[in-house]
Motif scaffolding. Sequence first.
Motif, PDB file in Angstrom:
ATOM      1  N   ARG A  39      26.576  36.811  53.612  1.00  0.00           N
ATOM      2  CA  ARG A  39      26.241  36.627  55.034  1.00  0.00           C
ATOM      3  C   ARG A  39      25.265  35.493  55.271  1.00  0.00           C
ATOM      4  NH1 ARG A  39      21.461  37.412  54.650  1.00  0.00           N
ATOM      5  NH2 ARG A  39      20.447  39.117  53.608  1.00  0.00           N
ATOM      6  N   TRP A  40      24.447  35.110  54.296  1.00  0.00           N
ATOM      7  CA  TRP A  40      23.459  34.049  54.466  1.00  0.00           C
ATOM      8  C   TRP A  40      24.014  32.657  54.143  1.00  0.00           C
ATOM      9  CZ3 TRP A  40      23.373  31.625  49.905  1.00  0.00           C
ATOM     10  CH2 TRP A  40      23.665  32.358  48.759  1.00  0.00           C
ATOM     11  N   CYS A  41      25.208  32.595  53.593  1.00  0.00           N
ATOM     12  CA  CYS A  41      25.790  31.348  53.092  1.00  0.00           C
ATOM     13  C   CYS A  41      26.302  30.460  54.228  1.00  0.00           C
ATOM     14  CB  CYS A  41      26.920  31.700  52.129  1.00  0.00           C
ATOM     15  SG  CYS A  41      28.007  30.339  51.696  1.00  0.00           S
ATOM     16  N   PRO A  42      25.745  29.242  54.385  1.00  0.00           N
ATOM     17  CA  PRO A  42      26.200  28.366  55.472  1.00  0.00           C
ATOM     18  C   PRO A  42      27.664  27.943  55.326  1.00  0.00           C
ATOM     19  CG  PRO A  42      24.602  27.232  54.076  1.00  0.00           C
ATOM     20  CD  PRO A  42      24.645  28.647  53.624  1.00  0.00           C
ATOM     21  N   HIS A  43      28.126  27.757  54.099  1.00  0.00           N
ATOM     22  CA  HIS A  43      29.523  27.367  53.887  1.00  0.00           C
ATOM     23  C   HIS A  43      30.466  28.527  54.227  1.00  0.00           C
ATOM     24  CE1 HIS A  43      28.205  23.635  52.154  1.00  0.00           C
ATOM     25  NE2 HIS A  43      27.412  24.307  51.321  1.00  0.00           N
ATOM     26  N   CYS A  44      30.023  29.752  53.955  1.00  0.00           N
ATOM     27  CA  CYS A  44      30.827  30.925  54.313  1.00  0.00           C
ATOM     28  C   CYS A  44      30.971  31.011  55.826  1.00  0.00           C
ATOM     29  CB  CYS A  44      30.187  32.201  53.763  1.00  0.00           C
ATOM     30  SG  CYS A  44      30.028  32.227  51.963  1.00  0.00           S
ATOM     31  N   SER A  60      51.334  38.109  59.256  1.00  0.00           N
ATOM     32  CA  SER A  60      52.620  38.733  59.585  1.00  0.00           C
ATOM     33  C   SER A  60      53.712  38.318  58.609  1.00  0.00           C
ATOM     34  CB  SER A  60      53.032  38.372  61.016  1.00  0.00           C
ATOM     35  OG  SER A  60      53.218  36.973  61.129  1.00  0.00           O
ATOM     36  N   ARG A  61      53.462  37.251  57.846  1.00  0.00           N
ATOM     37  CA  ARG A  61      54.437  36.788  56.850  1.00  0.00           C
ATOM     38  C   ARG A  61      54.129  37.355  55.462  1.00  0.00           C
ATOM     39  NH1 ARG A  61      55.151  30.481  57.485  1.00  0.00           N
ATOM     40  NH2 ARG A  61      56.523  30.888  55.733  1.00  0.00           N
ATOM     41  N   GLY A  62      53.090  38.194  55.389  1.00  0.00           N
ATOM     42  CA  GLY A  62      52.819  38.876  54.128  1.00  0.00           C
ATOM     43  C   GLY A  62      51.522  38.517  53.437  1.00  0.00           C
ATOM     44  N   LEU A  63      50.777  37.537  53.950  1.00  0.00           N
ATOM     45  CA  LEU A  63      49.508  37.181  53.319  1.00  0.00           C
ATOM     46  C   LEU A  63      48.467  38.254  53.600  1.00  0.00           C
ATOM     47  CD1 LEU A  63      47.617  35.219  51.812  1.00  0.00           C
ATOM     48  CD2 LEU A  63      47.110  34.181  54.042  1.00  0.00           C
ATOM     49  N   LYS A  64      47.853  38.762  52.530  1.00  0.00           N
ATOM     50  CA  LYS A  64      46.741  39.694  52.662  1.00  0.00           C
ATOM     51  C   LYS A  64      45.467  38.930  52.316  1.00  0.00           C
ATOM     52  CE  LYS A  64      49.032  42.104  49.751  1.00  0.00           C
ATOM     53  NZ  LYS A  64      49.404  43.004  48.667  1.00  0.00           N
ATOM     54  N   ILE A  65      44.427  39.150  53.092  1.00  0.00           N
ATOM     55  CA  ILE A  65      43.119  38.561  52.812  1.00  0.00           C
ATOM     56  C   ILE A  65      42.129  39.710  52.680  1.00  0.00           C
ATOM     57  CG2 ILE A  65      41.253  37.080  53.635  1.00  0.00           C
ATOM     58  CD1 ILE A  65      43.295  35.451  55.196  1.00  0.00           C
ATOM     59  N   VAL A  66      41.300  39.644  51.646  1.00  0.00           N
ATOM     60  CA  VAL A  66      40.243  40.632  51.443  1.00  0.00           C
ATOM     61  C   VAL A  66      38.957  39.872  51.152  1.00  0.00           C
ATOM     62  CG1 VAL A  66      39.400  42.555  50.044  1.00  0.00           C
ATOM     63  CG2 VAL A  66      41.856  42.364  50.545  1.00  0.00           C
ATOM     64  N   GLY A  67      37.939  40.102  51.984  1.00  0.00           N
ATOM     65  CA  GLY A  67      36.630  39.512  51.759  1.00  0.00           C
ATOM     66  C   GLY A  67      35.769  40.455  50.937  1.00  0.00           C
ATOM     67  N   LEU A  68      35.058  39.908  49.958  1.00  0.00           N
ATOM     68  CA  LEU A  68      34.198  40.718  49.086  1.00  0.00           C
ATOM     69  C   LEU A  68      32.789  40.136  49.069  1.00  0.00           C
ATOM     70  CD1 LEU A  68      36.722  41.052  46.132  1.00  0.00           C
ATOM     71  CD2 LEU A  68      36.076  42.859  47.738  1.00  0.00           C
ATOM     72  N   THR A  69      31.803  40.976  49.313  1.00  0.00           N
ATOM     73  CA  THR A  69      30.406  40.565  49.290  1.00  0.00           C
ATOM     74  C   THR A  69      29.614  41.501  48.397  1.00  0.00           C
ATOM     75  OG1 THR A  69      28.436  40.097  50.604  1.00  0.00           O
ATOM     76  CG2 THR A  69      29.848  41.892  51.387  1.00  0.00           C
ATOM     77  N   ARG A  70      28.555  40.952  47.799  1.00  0.00           N
ATOM     78  CA  ARG A  70      27.650  41.778  46.996  1.00  0.00           C
ATOM     79  C   ARG A  70      26.384  42.105  47.784  1.00  0.00           C
ATOM     80  NH1 ARG A  70      26.750  38.393  41.781  1.00  0.00           N
ATOM     81  NH2 ARG A  70      26.768  36.766  43.322  1.00  0.00           N
ATOM     82  N   MET A  71      26.252  41.503  48.957  1.00  0.00           N
ATOM     83  CA  MET A  71      25.065  41.686  49.803  1.00  0.00           C
ATOM     84  C   MET A  71      23.789  41.332  49.031  1.00  0.00           C
ATOM     85  SD  MET A  71      26.084  42.246  52.783  1.00  0.00           S
ATOM     86  CE  MET A  71      24.477  42.520  53.474  1.00  0.00           C
ATOM     87  N   THR A  72      23.741  40.107  48.556  1.00  0.00           N
ATOM     88  CA  THR A  72      22.578  39.607  47.826  1.00  0.00           C
ATOM     89  C   THR A  72      21.464  39.211  48.799  1.00  0.00           C
ATOM     90  OG1 THR A  72      23.451  37.354  47.820  1.00  0.00           O
ATOM     91  CG2 THR A  72      24.024  38.759  45.939  1.00  0.00           C
ATOM     92  N   ARG A  73      20.347  38.831  48.229  1.00  0.00           N
ATOM     93  CA  ARG A  73      19.169  38.387  48.991  1.00  0.00           C
ATOM     94  C   ARG A  73      18.682  39.431  49.993  1.00  0.00           C
ATOM     95  NH1 ARG A  73      19.978  31.883  50.020  1.00  0.00           N
ATOM     96  NH2 ARG A  73      20.363  31.379  47.840  1.00  0.00           N
ATOM     97  N   GLY A  74      18.753  40.690  49.588  1.00  0.00           N
ATOM     98  CA  GLY A  74      18.201  41.756  50.422  1.00  0.00           C
ATOM     99  C   GLY A  74      18.996  42.079  51.660  1.00  0.00           C
ATOM    100  N   GLY A  75      20.245  41.704  51.686  1.00  0.00           N
ATOM    101  CA  GLY A  75      21.079  41.978  52.847  1.00  0.00           C
ATOM    102  C   GLY A  75      21.306  43.470  53.042  1.00  0.00           C
ATOM    103  N   THR A  76      21.554  43.830  54.276  1.00  0.00           N
ATOM    104  CA  THR A  76      21.787  45.235  54.613  1.00  0.00           C
ATOM    105  C   THR A  76      23.211  45.423  55.133  1.00  0.00           C
ATOM    106  OG1 THR A  76      21.083  44.982  56.915  1.00  0.00           O
ATOM    107  CG2 THR A  76      19.359  45.500  55.273  1.00  0.00           C
ATOM    108  N   ASP A  77      23.650  46.664  55.128  1.00  0.00           N
ATOM    109  CA  ASP A  77      24.964  46.972  55.688  1.00  0.00           C
ATOM    110  C   ASP A  77      25.029  46.577  57.159  1.00  0.00           C
ATOM    111  OD1 ASP A  77      25.820  47.987  53.239  1.00  0.00           O
ATOM    112  OD2 ASP A  77      25.331  50.059  53.767  1.00  0.00           O
ATOM    113  N   ALA A  78      23.960  46.800  57.884  1.00  0.00           N
ATOM    114  CA  ALA A  78      23.923  46.439  59.308  1.00  0.00           C
ATOM    115  C   ALA A  78      24.113  44.932  59.491  1.00  0.00           C
ATOM    116  CB  ALA A  78      22.610  46.898  59.936  1.00  0.00           C
ATOM    117  N   GLU A  79      23.499  44.132  58.619  1.00  0.00           N
ATOM    118  CA  GLU A  79      23.654  42.675  58.715  1.00  0.00           C
ATOM    119  C   GLU A  79      25.093  42.256  58.403  1.00  0.00           C
ATOM    120  OE1 GLU A  79      19.261  40.915  57.650  1.00  0.00           O
ATOM    121  OE2 GLU A  79      20.489  41.665  55.985  1.00  0.00           O
ATOM    122  N   ALA A  80      25.705  42.917  57.438  1.00  0.00           N
ATOM    123  CA  ALA A  80      27.099  42.606  57.118  1.00  0.00           C
ATOM    124  C   ALA A  80      27.991  42.924  58.309  1.00  0.00           C
ATOM    125  CB  ALA A  80      27.546  43.386  55.888  1.00  0.00           C
TER     126      ALA A  80
END
Length: 139
Positions: A39-44, A60-80
Amino acid sequence: EVVGDKVQSSKISPHIEQWYVDGQLNLEEGLTLLVFWERWCPHCKKEMPKLNKTFEAYGSRGLKIVGLTRMTRGGTDAEAKEFIQDYGIQFPIAKESGDIAKLFHVRGIPTAAVVRDGVIIWRGNLSDLSETIWPSWLE
């Protein structure tokens, strides 16, 4: 270094700690783009609107996207959750333990990996993916 490796959802799923946007992991069928972000990454932040457009265009053509975060730098679920809301993310987003990132040799973010039918076919910086590649990968 990981291209050509086989991956199984059953070995990755236990490392998902929480889904922020509901989803499931099915890497054995079809084409899945895994995106490692924080969440803190400017490029993200720059890439998320592009990912939304990619999902809208090819989901709709079949592409699935899944985002994965580790919530580093003290991030919280609320911030995510706030990040997801602010960027209007529609594809599944999950918090992972860090073991999935290790499996995919993630050293910086945003890193992405493309998995087709259980095999990693591409891994690199998310910004290196061109919109023109999706039609050929989805054939």
